[in-house]
Design an enzyme around this catalytic site. Structure first.
Site, short mmCIF file in Angstrom:
data_model
loop_
_atom_site.label_atom_id
_atom_site.label_comp_id
_atom_site.label_asym_id
_atom_site.label_seq_id
_atom_site.Cartn_x
_atom_site.Cartn_y
_atom_site.Cartn_z
N ILE A 391 -26.13 -17.66 14.44
CA ILE A 391 -26.04 -16.89 13.12
C ILE A 391 -27.48 -16.76 12.67
O ILE A 391 -27.69 -16.22 11.77
CB ILE A 391 -25.20 -16.96 12.34
CG1 ILE A 391 -25.17 -18.25 11.66
CG2 ILE A 391 -23.70 -16.75 12.84
CD1 ILE A 391 -24.37 -18.53 10.50
N GLY A 394 -33.91 -21.55 11.81
CA GLY A 394 -34.64 -22.35 10.71
C GLY A 394 -35.70 -22.94 11.12
O GLY A 394 -36.17 -22.60 12.26
N GLY A 395 -36.56 -23.37 10.13
CA GLY A 395 -37.83 -24.18 10.55
C GLY A 395 -37.54 -25.13 11.77
O GLY A 395 -38.51 -25.35 12.58
N VAL A 399 -29.08 -22.42 13.23
CA VAL A 399 -27.84 -22.41 12.65
C VAL A 399 -26.60 -21.73 13.40
O VAL A 399 -26.68 -20.42 13.92
CB VAL A 399 -28.08 -21.58 11.12
CG1 VAL A 399 -26.86 -21.51 10.36
CG2 VAL A 399 -29.23 -22.18 10.46
N LYS A 414 -26.31 -26.68 10.97
CA LYS A 414 -27.28 -26.60 11.20
C LYS A 414 -27.85 -27.69 12.28
O LYS A 414 -27.57 -28.82 12.08
CB LYS A 414 -28.34 -26.62 10.21
CG LYS A 414 -29.88 -26.55 10.37
CD LYS A 414 -30.85 -26.16 9.15
CE LYS A 414 -32.19 -25.99 9.48
NZ LYS A 414 -32.91 -25.64 8.32
N ASP A 508 -40.34 -23.78 0.30
CA ASP A 508 -40.36 -22.67 1.34
C ASP A 508 -39.45 -21.66 0.67
O ASP A 508 -38.68 -21.13 1.46
CB ASP A 508 -39.72 -22.98 2.60
CG ASP A 508 -39.84 -22.23 3.75
OD1 ASP A 508 -40.84 -21.42 3.80
OD2 ASP A 508 -39.03 -22.33 4.64
#
Length: 693
Positions: A391, A394-395, A399, A414, A508
């Site tokens: 879905i 990320g960095g 996820v 994650k 962030d």
């Protein structure tokens, strides 16, 4: 003379008899071999069963010892972190310029003016402590008179000399923390639960004297908060004690303790300072073995066997912290631990039952075990979680929507990308989990679990939020009305305020990391995501971990000073990013643009952003426009000093330009479907997604 031939019928009978004898001759060794095989197999199984029984019981005890020591280490770390956070908060308040200035004015003010100044001082400190679990505070002068307090009735009253002396002693100690005490021992005639004190000396300017800031902490709340960071198994009991052998934490076994008559005062439904940790075997009421050992020798070096204060046979370990006069015991009931081994005894009986089965049955059984083992291994690839679909990205990982195998609870999982696997990245991933788990604000994403799969994949589970990010909204609809922007910014500020108060910087903040959702009938509920770049500026070790020569974050939302020096990090870098997000929401445009990250970074360093009033599609409040441009000032000193200053500006604007729940509900019912459907649609088949890790 030749013998006459035998009759043909007799010949046939003899052939059948010899054939039967010959068949018996060959069948007997086969039967013997079969019985021998069964006997050998039985002996092997018996020996294997006894071997496994001995070693599995030993392994189970080692496992419990490891778990308990892990709980002990975790609690010790949590205690130190809590103490550091509380003392840092008290020190920061005591050094505030506004606090020092008000104390200076109070000294020379008239009676009427003095009362007004004392009220202002009390309100300022109350606001500073609003994000902590503090039970209240006092500011007293050197003569013991209360200058400011959460309880305004205490102001101008003089504390007993014993209380003043206690404050002086605590403020001069290494950690400025008192022992747990009854509130009446410090503030007579006060109906408060047991408390701890954190006392900080406030040095006045120009050598005009000094004051003491005393923070009152509810012992039950504080110790519950510490133990909740690392929840133990049901079989494991954990409790803190003081040098008098009294329990100073709240026990989940209160009902049982009360039923056993172990409370010193059964009218008080609490175990804090209400349970004497006495050895039930001792006739002279000696403390239990961990308390005796901790006070006379120190920490336990191995798993020890003893009788608990509840008269149970237990195994445990403990530590004693001299500087705090606090001890911690972690123990497990031995009988309950052995009950967990009952499946092993049942397995042993089953192994003996297998002695009556044939070799073929045992082969089939082994094949079934092998298939079951393969299924278990496949199931454990990511612990207790079954991945359903990808879905997000990320960095440092992807996820996935997942489901807990037992709880059946939808969870966002994650997973760290294997291609990025390195010691530094792993450490950063672990830091993200640990730091995010410390945060409890309703607008911050909550972490449930953390683990490592057998193939070395790191992952953690967090709450699954059904909604959409600000980036999705702006991409679909463009600019957002100022009423809604103000409401969203206030919620983001709440999340950041808690993080900043704990010394944590997000680093962030950007539209993809701010999600809007509907939770419990509340629309436009904000969740701040991805503390993957979080930095603890109060912890030197964590600071070293996140200090690299690369710039972490998203270029459009990185403060200019961090573009020049990645090591620079304080709350004003988050404030800059928040201003850039507000600019994006109000205008539908980025603060700076470019074809690549380098161009955007250069623009942030050399150019001034276009005033927000020139790019918004419709006029906005002047104060809101000024706040946004102030937040994105190139010079950090020109930005708001902290998140609370932003909140003070936004709250009055929200009253002028409200975004009600009815407004939010109407919008969600009319426009949210396209955005929500994007989240429901898997971006990538799960098999391909897993292969890409």
């Amino acid at each position: 003379m030749a013998k006459p031939p035998l009759p043909k019928q007799l010949q046939q009978r003899l052939v059948r008899t010899y054939a039967k004898i010959d068949n018996t001759h060959y069948q007997r060794p086969r039967r013997l071999a079969f019985y021998r095989h069964i006997a050998i197999t039985s002996i092997i199984l018996i020996a294997l069963g006894l071997f496994l029984r001995f070693h599995l019981i030993e392994a189970a005890e080692d496992l419990f010892e490891s778990k308990i020591k892990q709980q002990l280490d975790s609690q010790s770390a949590a205690l130190k972190f809590w103490l550091k956070t509380e003392t840092n908060l008290a020190t920061r308040i005591a050094s505030r310029h506004r606090v020092l200035k008000l104390l200076q004015q109070i000294e020379s003010a008239s009676v009427t003016k003095k009362a007004e100044l004392q009220k202002s001082l009390s309100e300022i400190v109350d606001q500073e402590l609003s994000f902590s679990d503090s039970a209240g505070f006092l500011i007293i002068n050197k003569d013991g008179y209360v200058v400011a307090s959460t309880n305004r009735g205490h102001i101008n009253q003089q504390l007993p000399r014993a209380s003043v002396r206690l404050i002086e002693v605590v403020s001069e100690s290494t950690f400025r923390l008192s022992e747990v005490m009854h509130s009446d021992d410090f503030l007579p005639d006060q109906n408060l639960p047991p408390i701890l004190l954190i006392a900080t000396r406030i040095e006045q300017m120009e050598n005009r004297g000094y004051y003491y800031l005393v923070e009152l902490l509810d012992a039950s709340i504080e110790f519950n908060a510490i133990t909740s960071l690392y929840r133990s198994d049901e079989q494991i009991e954990m409790y803190y004690f003081n040098s008098d052998g009294l329990m100073i934490s709240e026990s989940p076994l209160l009902a049982e303790i009360k039923q056993r008559g172990l409370l010193l005062n059964d009218q008080i439904n609490s175990t804090i300072l209400n349970v004497k940790l006495v050895d039930p075997v001792s006739k002279s009421q000696l403390p239990i073995f961990p308390v005796q050992h901790a006070l006379s020798i120190g920490n336990a070096t191995k798993f020890e066997h003893y009788r608990s204060y509840r008269d149970e046979d237990v195994l445990g370990v403990w530590i004693w912290v001299d500087e705090l006069n606090i001890g911690l015991v972690v123990e497990v009931n031995k009988e309950e631990m052995l009950q967990l081994l009952s499946p092993l005894l049942f397995t042993e009986l089953m192994m003996f039952a297998l002695l009556t089965l044939s070799a073929i049955a045992m082969v089939i059984y082994q094949m079934r075990l092998r298939r079951l083992d393969d299924q278990v291994n496949a199931f454990e690839k990511l612990g207790q979680y079954k991945l359903e679909k990808k879905i997000g990205e990320g960095g440092i990982g992807s996820v996935y929507l997942a489901q807990h195998a037992l709880l059946r609870r939808p969870t966002a999982l994650k997973v760290l990308k294997r291609s990025l696997l390195s010691e530094e990245v792993i450490d950063r991933f672990e830091l993200e989990v640990q730091q995010t788990a410390l945060l409890g604000h309703p607008n911050t994403i909550q972490v449930y679990d953390y683990g490592l799969s057998p193939d070395g994949t790191f992952y953690y589970a967090m709450e699954y939020v059904r909604g959409f990010t600000l980036a999705d909204y702006i991409s679909e609809f463009g600019a957002m009305p100022q009423e809604r922007v103000i409401a969203i910014l206030l919620q983001v500020c709440g999340s950041l305020a808690e993080a900043h108060s704990r010394g944590l910087i997000h680093r962030d903040i950007k539209p993809p990391n701010i999600m809007l959702s509907e939770q419990g009938g509340i629309f436009d509920h904000v969740k701040v995501l991805d503390f993957g770049l979080v930095k603890d500026i109060s912890d030197p070790e964590a600071t070293q971990l996140t200090q690299t020569q690369s710039i972490a974050g998203t270029p459009s939302y990185i403060a200019p000073e961090r573009l020049q020096d990645p090591k620079i990090c304080d709350p004003r870098t988050d404030i800059y990013a928040l201003g850039a997000v507000a600019y994006n929401m109000l205008s539908g445009k980025d603060l700076f643009t470019g074809t690549n990250a380098l161009q955007i970074a250069l623009a942030a360093l050399k150019e001034k952003p276009v005033p927000i009033t020139e790019v918004v599609p419709s006029p906005i409040e002047a104060k809101l426009a000024a706040l946004v441009m102030q937040c994105v000032s190139r010079e950090p000193a020109q930005r708001p000093r902290d998140i609370f200053e932003i909140i003070e500006i936004l709250e009055p604007l929200q009253r002028i330009h409200p975004w009600s729940q009815q407004h939010a509900k109407n919008w969600w019912q009319k426009y949210s479907s396209p955005l929500l459907s994007k989240q429901e649609t898997s971006k990538e088949p799960i098999s391909e997604a897993l292969n890409s890790l």
